[in-house]
Design a protein around this motif. Structure first.
Motif, PDB file in Angstrom:
ATOM      1  N   ALA A 135       0.857  -1.182   0.000  1.00  0.00           N
ATOM      2  CA  ALA A 135       0.000   0.000   0.000  1.00  0.00           C
ATOM      3  C   ALA A 135       0.895   1.234   0.000  1.00  0.00           C
ATOM      4  CB  ALA A 135      -0.914  -0.002   1.212  1.00  0.00           C
ATOM      5  N   MET A 136       0.688   2.109  -0.964  1.00  0.00           N
ATOM      6  CA  MET A 136       1.513   3.304  -1.076  1.00  0.00           C
ATOM      7  C   MET A 136       1.156   4.300   0.032  1.00  0.00           C
ATOM      8  SD  MET A 136       3.609   2.622  -3.437  1.00  0.00           S
ATOM      9  CE  MET A 136       4.334   4.199  -3.921  1.00  0.00           C
ATOM     10  N   PRO A 137       2.033   5.283   0.273  1.00  0.00           N
ATOM     11  CA  PRO A 137       1.883   6.155   1.450  1.00  0.00           C
ATOM     12  C   PRO A 137       0.546   6.887   1.554  1.00  0.00           C
ATOM     13  CG  PRO A 137       4.093   6.364   0.582  1.00  0.00           C
ATOM     14  CD  PRO A 137       3.344   5.504  -0.396  1.00  0.00           C
ATOM     15  N   LYS A 138      -0.084   7.218   0.436  1.00  0.00           N
ATOM     16  CA  LYS A 138      -1.336   7.962   0.515  1.00  0.00           C
ATOM     17  C   LYS A 138      -2.571   7.080   0.353  1.00  0.00           C
ATOM     18  CE  LYS A 138       0.394  12.543  -0.620  1.00  0.00           C
ATOM     19  NZ  LYS A 138       0.209  13.774  -1.441  1.00  0.00           N
ATOM     20  N   TYR A 139      -2.371   5.769   0.335  1.00  0.00           N
ATOM     21  CA  TYR A 139      -3.518   4.870   0.330  1.00  0.00           C
ATOM     22  C   TYR A 139      -4.195   4.936   1.694  1.00  0.00           C
ATOM     23  CZ  TYR A 139      -6.297   0.608   0.180  1.00  0.00           C
ATOM     24  OH  TYR A 139      -7.333  -0.286   0.216  1.00  0.00           O
ATOM     25  N   ILE A 327     -33.617   1.140 -12.008  1.00  0.00           N
ATOM     26  CA  ILE A 327     -32.814   0.390 -11.048  1.00  0.00           C
ATOM     27  C   ILE A 327     -31.670   1.270 -10.565  1.00  0.00           C
ATOM     28  CG2 ILE A 327     -33.410  -1.900 -11.907  1.00  0.00           C
ATOM     29  CD1 ILE A 327     -30.902  -1.926 -13.565  1.00  0.00           C
ATOM     30  N   ASN A 328     -31.094   0.901  -9.424  1.00  0.00           N
ATOM     31  CA  ASN A 328     -30.036   1.679  -8.798  1.00  0.00           C
ATOM     32  C   ASN A 328     -28.769   0.837  -8.752  1.00  0.00           C
ATOM     33  OD1 ASN A 328     -32.075   3.662  -8.105  1.00  0.00           O
ATOM     34  ND2 ASN A 328     -32.676   2.246  -6.459  1.00  0.00           N
ATOM     35  N   LEU A 329     -27.731   1.299  -9.433  1.00  0.00           N
ATOM     36  CA  LEU A 329     -26.520   0.506  -9.604  1.00  0.00           C
ATOM     37  C   LEU A 329     -25.313   1.234  -9.017  1.00  0.00           C
ATOM     38  CD1 LEU A 329     -27.136  -0.513 -13.327  1.00  0.00           C
ATOM     39  CD2 LEU A 329     -27.727  -1.811 -11.266  1.00  0.00           C
ATOM     40  N   TYR A 330     -24.461   0.453  -8.382  1.00  0.00           N
ATOM     41  CA  TYR A 330     -23.198   0.957  -7.835  1.00  0.00           C
ATOM     42  C   TYR A 330     -22.128  -0.025  -8.283  1.00  0.00           C
ATOM     43  CZ  TYR A 330     -19.963   2.667  -4.128  1.00  0.00           C
ATOM     44  OH  TYR A 330     -18.892   3.201  -3.429  1.00  0.00           O
ATOM     45  N   PHE A 331     -21.049   0.494  -8.854  1.00  0.00           N
ATOM     46  CA  PHE A 331     -19.972  -0.411  -9.257  1.00  0.00           C
ATOM     47  C   PHE A 331     -18.634   0.291  -9.177  1.00  0.00           C
ATOM     48  CE2 PHE A 331     -21.559   1.691 -12.963  1.00  0.00           C
ATOM     49  CZ  PHE A 331     -20.667   1.607 -14.018  1.00  0.00           C
ATOM     50  N   ASP A 332     -17.612  -0.510  -8.883  1.00  0.00           N
ATOM     51  CA  ASP A 332     -16.254   0.012  -8.819  1.00  0.00           C
ATOM     52  C   ASP A 332     -15.311  -0.967  -9.489  1.00  0.00           C
ATOM     53  OD1 ASP A 332     -15.928  -1.956  -6.729  1.00  0.00           O
ATOM     54  OD2 ASP A 332     -16.583  -0.468  -5.271  1.00  0.00           O
ATOM     55  N   ILE A 333     -14.143  -0.460  -9.841  1.00  0.00           N
ATOM     56  CA  ILE A 333     -13.179  -1.249 -10.611  1.00  0.00           C
ATOM     57  C   ILE A 333     -11.780  -0.747 -10.301  1.00  0.00           C
ATOM     58  CG2 ILE A 333     -13.315   0.285 -12.611  1.00  0.00           C
ATOM     59  CD1 ILE A 333     -12.897  -3.556 -12.754  1.00  0.00           C
ATOM     60  N   GLY A 334     -10.792  -1.617 -10.415  1.00  0.00           N
ATOM     61  CA  GLY A 334      -9.400  -1.223 -10.255  1.00  0.00           C
ATOM     62  C   GLY A 334      -8.764  -0.908 -11.598  1.00  0.00           C
ATOM     63  N   LYS A 373     -16.948   4.133  -9.348  1.00  0.00           N
ATOM     64  CA  LYS A 373     -15.680   4.551  -8.771  1.00  0.00           C
ATOM     65  C   LYS A 373     -14.540   3.698  -9.315  1.00  0.00           C
ATOM     66  CE  LYS A 373     -17.546   6.423  -4.468  1.00  0.00           C
ATOM     67  NZ  LYS A 373     -17.416   6.490  -2.981  1.00  0.00           N
ATOM     68  N   GLU A 374     -13.379   4.315  -9.438  1.00  0.00           N
ATOM     69  CA  GLU A 374     -12.152   3.617  -9.828  1.00  0.00           C
ATOM     70  C   GLU A 374     -11.111   3.778  -8.730  1.00  0.00           C
ATOM     71  OE1 GLU A 374     -10.431   4.698 -13.548  1.00  0.00           O
ATOM     72  OE2 GLU A 374     -12.114   3.948 -14.736  1.00  0.00           O
ATOM     73  N   TYR A 375     -10.310   2.744  -8.572  1.00  0.00           N
ATOM     74  CA  TYR A 375      -9.230   2.768  -7.599  1.00  0.00           C
ATOM     75  C   TYR A 375      -7.964   2.202  -8.238  1.00  0.00           C
ATOM     76  CZ  TYR A 375     -13.282   3.104  -4.502  1.00  0.00           C
ATOM     77  OH  TYR A 375     -14.460   3.485  -3.916  1.00  0.00           O
TER      78      TYR A 375
END
Length: 403
Positions: A135-139, A327-334, A373-375
């Protein structure tokens, strides 16, 4: 101790190495014995990984080896990155430049054998074992996960177990039920359903996080249902792939057998607006598909690193070609999910990052209600356990009803 460039080697703060690794060889040439001694001590104490500023990390391996390499999220677990040997020592090093708030998982390849990094105490688990974590310092680590940073898995304690008989699918399903603190049958609760149930319990720490969120009043009390796929982590069929690949018989089981079973045995709110379905990867695909195809049962879905490239973008094309649904959708990806499943998925379906971005474009064009969201992370449970907390708050954040 100083070198010719007045850069300091701080043996008491190796996590904040202030000298430049660009001058590593010069520094070692001048003071190799002391440097090697300090690095060896730091590795033995697991005061590690090492960082230079916010965007550079240095991995070091100590031991007898011909070749040391990094296998990681950075290259989709293909094309290992070679370490450099420190001549005249048994140390190998690798300098990585990564986003300051990134987090990756990795293994070391020691003469072709994959191992966790023996000097790194930070680990994340998955169905086949453990991986080391960088994990980098600002994670931003979530404080809920502090007790699980070194490889501890979640517990089944307090969960209620059931076996549902065959029906739409010709085999049984094991499910585990989480009930909120002070569960009261005179009240009714919203529900959240998890595919890959055992993995969400053990590796994503879902019951633990849900419980803490409820106790701290960050989400409303809810009931959680964890569904076990057949032949868990085994290639034999049926398995999660045969179920989650937009299988309408599985959807029928899920919506017409599982949900009624839960509603009939627990004090639930019997409304599609008060149910959420959650999944990772393949399970993220089926979660969105269930919400899209069975709005009478679910209108809320959360996908973590969803396999939206499945079957030549089948779900993407369906949503693009058909009228939008409420519909209500939430998704995230790296961002490090561009080569997922390179050793077993079709070559045209490996880029999960791109497929999720395409999903976002379609939903935006169709005017769906969604959160995306993206991470800077990879296709791992370390990613999903951290951001599951955010998704749960999004849907159950004491607003009185799901979004």
């Amino acid at each position: 101790m100083e070198n010719g460039n007045k850069q300091i080697f701080d043996q008491n703060n190796l996590k904040g190495l202030s000298y430049s690794f660009a001058n590593w060889n010069n520094l070692l040439h001048e003071s190799k014995a002391i440097i090697v001694e300090n690095l060896s001590t730091a590795l033995a104490n697991q005061d590690y990984p090492f960082y230079e500023g916010d965007s550079k990390a240095v991995l070091v391996y100590k031991g007898k080896a011909e070749n040391v390499a990094l296998l990681s999220d950075l290259t989709g677990w293909t094309d290992p990155i070679s370490f450099n040997p420190l001549q005249g020592t048994d140390l190998f090093y690798l300098i990585l430049e990564i986003e300051p708030d990134a987090r990756i998982q990795y293994l070391l390849m020691i003469d072709g054998n994959a191992i966790v990094d023996p000097a790194n105490k930070f680990k994340s688990l998955h169905g086949l074992g453990a991986m080391s974590e960088l994990a980098m310092p600002k994670y931003e680590r979530h404080p809920y996960l502090n007790d699980f940073l070194y490889g501890k898995e979640g517990s089944y304690n307090g969960l209620l177990k059931h076996s549902l008989p065959s029906g739409a699918l010709p085999y049984n399903h094991e499910v585990h039920i989480y009930l909120p603190p002070e569960y009261n049958t005179k009240l009714e609760y919203p529900t959240v359903y998890f595919h890959d149930g055992p993995d969400y319990i053990r590796f994503a720490l879902a019951p633990y996080s849900i419980n803490r969120l409820i106790i701290e009043k960050k989400i409303e009390p809810c009931i959680a249902v964890f569904v076990t796929p057949p032949n868990l982590h085994q290639p034999e069929e049926p398995n999660r792939s045969t179920e989650y690949g937009m299988n309408d018989e599985y959807v029928k089981f899920f919506c017409d057998e599982l949900v009624p079973f839960v509603d009939n045995n627990y004090s639930t709110i019997r409304s599609e607006k008060r149910r959420l379905v959650v999944g990772d990867s393949y399970a993220g695909l089926i979660s969105f598909y269930i919400a899209y195809s069975r709005t009478d049962v679910f209108v809320n879905a959360y996908s973590q690193s969803g396999y939206f490239s499945f079957n030549d973008n089948k779900l993407l094309k369906l949503l693009d070609e058909q009228p939008a649904k409420q519909i209500n959708l939430y998704f995230d990806i790296g961002t490090y999910e561009e080569k997922v499943g390179a050793d077993f998925l079709p070559s045209g379906e490996l880029d999960f990052t791109d497929a999720n971005r395409k999903m976002r474009e379609i939903l935006l064009f169709k005017d769906y209600n969604f959160m995306y969201k993206e991470y800077y992370e990879g296709h791992t449970w370390g990613n999903w356990r951290r951001h599951l907390i955010d998704g749960l708050i999004y849907f159950f954040g004491n607003k009185g009803e799901l979004k």
